[in-house]
Motif scaffolding. Structure first.
Motif, PDB file in Angstrom:
ATOM      1  N   SER A  20       0.773  -1.247   0.000  1.00  0.00           N
ATOM      2  CA  SER A  20       0.000   0.000   0.000  1.00  0.00           C
ATOM      3  C   SER A  20       0.798   1.287   0.000  1.00  0.00           C
ATOM      4  CB  SER A  20      -0.942   0.012   1.205  1.00  0.00           C
ATOM      5  OG  SER A  20      -1.792  -1.105   1.189  1.00  0.00           O
ATOM      6  N   PHE A  21       2.028   1.230   0.428  1.00  0.00           N
ATOM      7  CA  PHE A  21       2.778   2.461   0.648  1.00  0.00           C
ATOM      8  C   PHE A  21       4.090   2.474  -0.128  1.00  0.00           C
ATOM      9  CE2 PHE A  21       0.310   4.346   3.989  1.00  0.00           C
ATOM     10  CZ  PHE A  21      -0.342   3.284   4.581  1.00  0.00           C
ATOM     11  N   CYS A  22       4.609   3.666  -0.252  1.00  0.00           N
ATOM     12  CA  CYS A  22       5.989   3.788  -0.691  1.00  0.00           C
ATOM     13  C   CYS A  22       6.879   3.190   0.392  1.00  0.00           C
ATOM     14  CB  CYS A  22       6.349   5.257  -0.896  1.00  0.00           C
ATOM     15  SG  CYS A  22       8.113   5.559  -1.077  1.00  0.00           S
ATOM     16  N   LYS A  23       7.902   2.464  -0.022  1.00  0.00           N
ATOM     17  CA  LYS A  23       8.871   1.879   0.902  1.00  0.00           C
ATOM     18  C   LYS A  23      10.227   2.470   0.536  1.00  0.00           C
ATOM     19  CE  LYS A  23       7.318  -1.418  -1.309  1.00  0.00           C
ATOM     20  NZ  LYS A  23       6.045  -0.810  -1.757  1.00  0.00           N
ATOM     21  N   ALA A  24      10.873   3.069   1.472  1.00  0.00           N
ATOM     22  CA  ALA A  24      12.072   3.826   1.122  1.00  0.00           C
ATOM     23  C   ALA A  24      13.148   3.711   2.192  1.00  0.00           C
ATOM     24  CB  ALA A  24      11.721   5.302   0.920  1.00  0.00           C
ATOM     25  N   TRP A  25      14.343   3.998   1.769  1.00  0.00           N
ATOM     26  CA  TRP A  25      15.485   4.123   2.680  1.00  0.00           C
ATOM     27  C   TRP A  25      15.779   5.610   2.887  1.00  0.00           C
ATOM     28  CZ3 TRP A  25      17.335   0.088   5.245  1.00  0.00           C
ATOM     29  CH2 TRP A  25      17.160  -1.188   4.716  1.00  0.00           C
ATOM     30  N   GLU A  33      17.657  12.333   5.190  1.00  0.00           N
ATOM     31  CA  GLU A  33      17.957  12.445   3.757  1.00  0.00           C
ATOM     32  C   GLU A  33      17.361  11.243   3.047  1.00  0.00           C
ATOM     33  OE1 GLU A  33      22.095  12.057   2.884  1.00  0.00           O
ATOM     34  OE2 GLU A  33      21.881  12.538   0.748  1.00  0.00           O
ATOM     35  N   GLY A  34      16.555  11.482   2.060  1.00  0.00           N
ATOM     36  CA  GLY A  34      15.969  10.397   1.281  1.00  0.00           C
ATOM     37  C   GLY A  34      17.001   9.778   0.356  1.00  0.00           C
ATOM     38  N   ILE A  35      17.095   8.464   0.365  1.00  0.00           N
ATOM     39  CA  ILE A  35      18.033   7.759  -0.508  1.00  0.00           C
ATOM     40  C   ILE A  35      17.302   7.194  -1.714  1.00  0.00           C
ATOM     41  CG2 ILE A  35      19.613   5.810  -0.669  1.00  0.00           C
ATOM     42  CD1 ILE A  35      20.058   6.145   2.384  1.00  0.00           C
ATOM     43  N   GLY A  36      16.168   6.588  -1.479  1.00  0.00           N
ATOM     44  CA  GLY A  36      15.386   6.034  -2.569  1.00  0.00           C
ATOM     45  C   GLY A  36      14.515   4.898  -2.098  1.00  0.00           C
ATOM     46  N   GLY A  89       4.979   1.389  -7.653  1.00  0.00           N
ATOM     47  CA  GLY A  89       5.942   0.325  -7.896  1.00  0.00           C
ATOM     48  C   GLY A  89       7.179   0.764  -8.652  1.00  0.00           C
ATOM     49  N   ARG A  90       7.368   2.054  -8.792  1.00  0.00           N
ATOM     50  CA  ARG A  90       8.518   2.574  -9.521  1.00  0.00           C
ATOM     51  C   ARG A  90       9.697   2.781  -8.589  1.00  0.00           C
ATOM     52  NH1 ARG A  90       4.711   7.155 -12.044  1.00  0.00           N
ATOM     53  NH2 ARG A  90       4.587   7.487  -9.796  1.00  0.00           N
ATOM     54  N   LEU A  91      10.867   2.462  -9.094  1.00  0.00           N
ATOM     55  CA  LEU A  91      12.091   2.698  -8.342  1.00  0.00           C
ATOM     56  C   LEU A  91      12.452   4.179  -8.443  1.00  0.00           C
ATOM     57  CD1 LEU A  91      14.710   1.756  -6.904  1.00  0.00           C
ATOM     58  CD2 LEU A  91      15.665   1.365  -9.191  1.00  0.00           C
ATOM     59  N   ILE A  92      12.713   4.787  -7.339  1.00  0.00           N
ATOM     60  CA  ILE A  92      13.168   6.177  -7.325  1.00  0.00           C
ATOM     61  C   ILE A  92      14.439   6.244  -6.491  1.00  0.00           C
ATOM     62  CG2 ILE A  92      10.908   7.235  -7.704  1.00  0.00           C
ATOM     63  CD1 ILE A  92      10.698   7.695  -4.708  1.00  0.00           C
ATOM     64  N   ARG A  93      15.399   7.044  -6.955  1.00  0.00           N
ATOM     65  CA  ARG A  93      16.685   7.150  -6.265  1.00  0.00           C
ATOM     66  C   ARG A  93      17.186   8.581  -6.320  1.00  0.00           C
ATOM     67  NH1 ARG A  93      20.670   3.188  -9.147  1.00  0.00           N
ATOM     68  NH2 ARG A  93      19.649   4.087 -10.970  1.00  0.00           N
ATOM     69  N   ALA A 144       8.010   3.658   5.608  1.00  0.00           N
ATOM     70  CA  ALA A 144       6.877   3.541   4.694  1.00  0.00           C
ATOM     71  C   ALA A 144       6.043   4.799   4.814  1.00  0.00           C
ATOM     72  CB  ALA A 144       6.048   2.317   5.040  1.00  0.00           C
ATOM     73  N   GLY A 145       5.523   5.250   3.694  1.00  0.00           N
ATOM     74  CA  GLY A 145       4.728   6.460   3.701  1.00  0.00           C
ATOM     75  C   GLY A 145       4.555   6.977   2.295  1.00  0.00           C
ATOM     76  N   ASP A 146       4.722   8.281   2.146  1.00  0.00           N
ATOM     77  CA  ASP A 146       4.663   8.910   0.833  1.00  0.00           C
ATOM     78  C   ASP A 146       6.067   9.287   0.399  1.00  0.00           C
ATOM     79  OD1 ASP A 146       1.628  10.522   1.749  1.00  0.00           O
ATOM     80  OD2 ASP A 146       1.896   8.835   0.376  1.00  0.00           O
ATOM     81  N   CYS A 147       6.329   9.149  -0.882  1.00  0.00           N
ATOM     82  CA  CYS A 147       7.631   9.567  -1.381  1.00  0.00           C
ATOM     83  C   CYS A 147       7.516  10.015  -2.818  1.00  0.00           C
ATOM     84  CB  CYS A 147       8.670   8.465  -1.231  1.00  0.00           C
ATOM     85  SG  CYS A 147       8.294   6.953  -2.105  1.00  0.00           S
ATOM     86  N   ALA A 148       8.439  10.854  -3.214  1.00  0.00           N
ATOM     87  CA  ALA A 148       8.445  11.362  -4.577  1.00  0.00           C
ATOM     88  C   ALA A 148       9.855  11.796  -4.923  1.00  0.00           C
ATOM     89  CB  ALA A 148       7.484  12.529  -4.714  1.00  0.00           C
ATOM     90  N   ARG A 149      10.140  11.771  -6.189  1.00  0.00           N
ATOM     91  CA  ARG A 149      11.428  12.243  -6.685  1.00  0.00           C
ATOM     92  C   ARG A 149      11.213  13.591  -7.362  1.00  0.00           C
ATOM     93  NH1 ARG A 149      14.618  12.329 -11.171  1.00  0.00           N
ATOM     94  NH2 ARG A 149      16.849  11.948 -10.857  1.00  0.00           N
ATOM     95  N   LYS A 150      11.985  14.572  -6.928  1.00  0.00           N
ATOM     96  CA  LYS A 150      11.856  15.914  -7.489  1.00  0.00           C
ATOM     97  C   LYS A 150      13.213  16.589  -7.469  1.00  0.00           C
ATOM     98  CE  LYS A 150       9.329  20.273  -6.964  1.00  0.00           C
ATOM     99  NZ  LYS A 150       8.342  21.035  -6.159  1.00  0.00           N
ATOM    100  N   ASP A 151      13.569  17.145  -8.595  1.00  0.00           N
ATOM    101  CA  ASP A 151      14.836  17.875  -8.711  1.00  0.00           C
ATOM    102  C   ASP A 151      16.022  17.017  -8.276  1.00  0.00           C
ATOM    103  OD1 ASP A 151      13.175  20.857  -7.515  1.00  0.00           O
ATOM    104  OD2 ASP A 151      13.418  20.112  -9.570  1.00  0.00           O
TER     105      ASP A 151
END
Length: 124
Positions: free
Chosen positions: A31-36, A46-49, A55-59, A97-104
């Motif tokens: 259900s959620f974004c899973k991130a390091w 600091e967000g790593i990715g 289901g998209r990989l973001i880094r 786990a939560g919300d995440c997005a890649r920007k800039d």
């Protein structure tokens, strides 16, 4: 019930590698974004990715040459493979786990659930 459980941290020398693992409970995994993320005492995380809700990989651009993120969707596990570690990589690493997005070129994470964290220490 532990919903995010990290493992794999430790102390290494500069230039060495570490792999972190995070076992995620199934309800979160689906259900959620899973991130390091990583955090040094007294500073913002600091967000790593990770894997976003679609289901998209973001880094984060700054680390993608040394850090690889991948997932095992059968075992509900998120991995962070870190190579050529540097002293400035020393931090507490969290699986969240939560919300995440890649920007800039950066990863913005709003955690709702945190793992207990695993400490990575890199000596020069």
């Amino acid at each position: 019930q532990v919903r995010l459980k990290e493992s794999g941290g430790g102390s290494v020398q500069a230039g060495e590698s570490l792999k972190l693992s995070c076992v995620v409970s199934e309800d979160i995994y689906k259900s959620f974004c899973k991130a390091w993320i990583r955090q040094v005492a007294g500073k913002d995380h600091e967000g790593i990715g990770g894997i976003d809700r679609a289901g998209r990989l973001i880094r984060v651009d700054a680390l993608k040459d040394r850090f690889t993120i991948y997932a095992d969707n059968i075992q509900n596990t998120l991995f962070l493979q870190m190579t050529d570690l540097k002293p400035e990589d020393s931090a507490m690493y969290y699986c969240v786990a939560g919300d995440c997005a890649r920007k800039d070129g950066k990863i913005h994470v709003t955690p709702e659930t945190w793992g207990q964290g695993t400490l990575v220490t890199v000596s020069s």
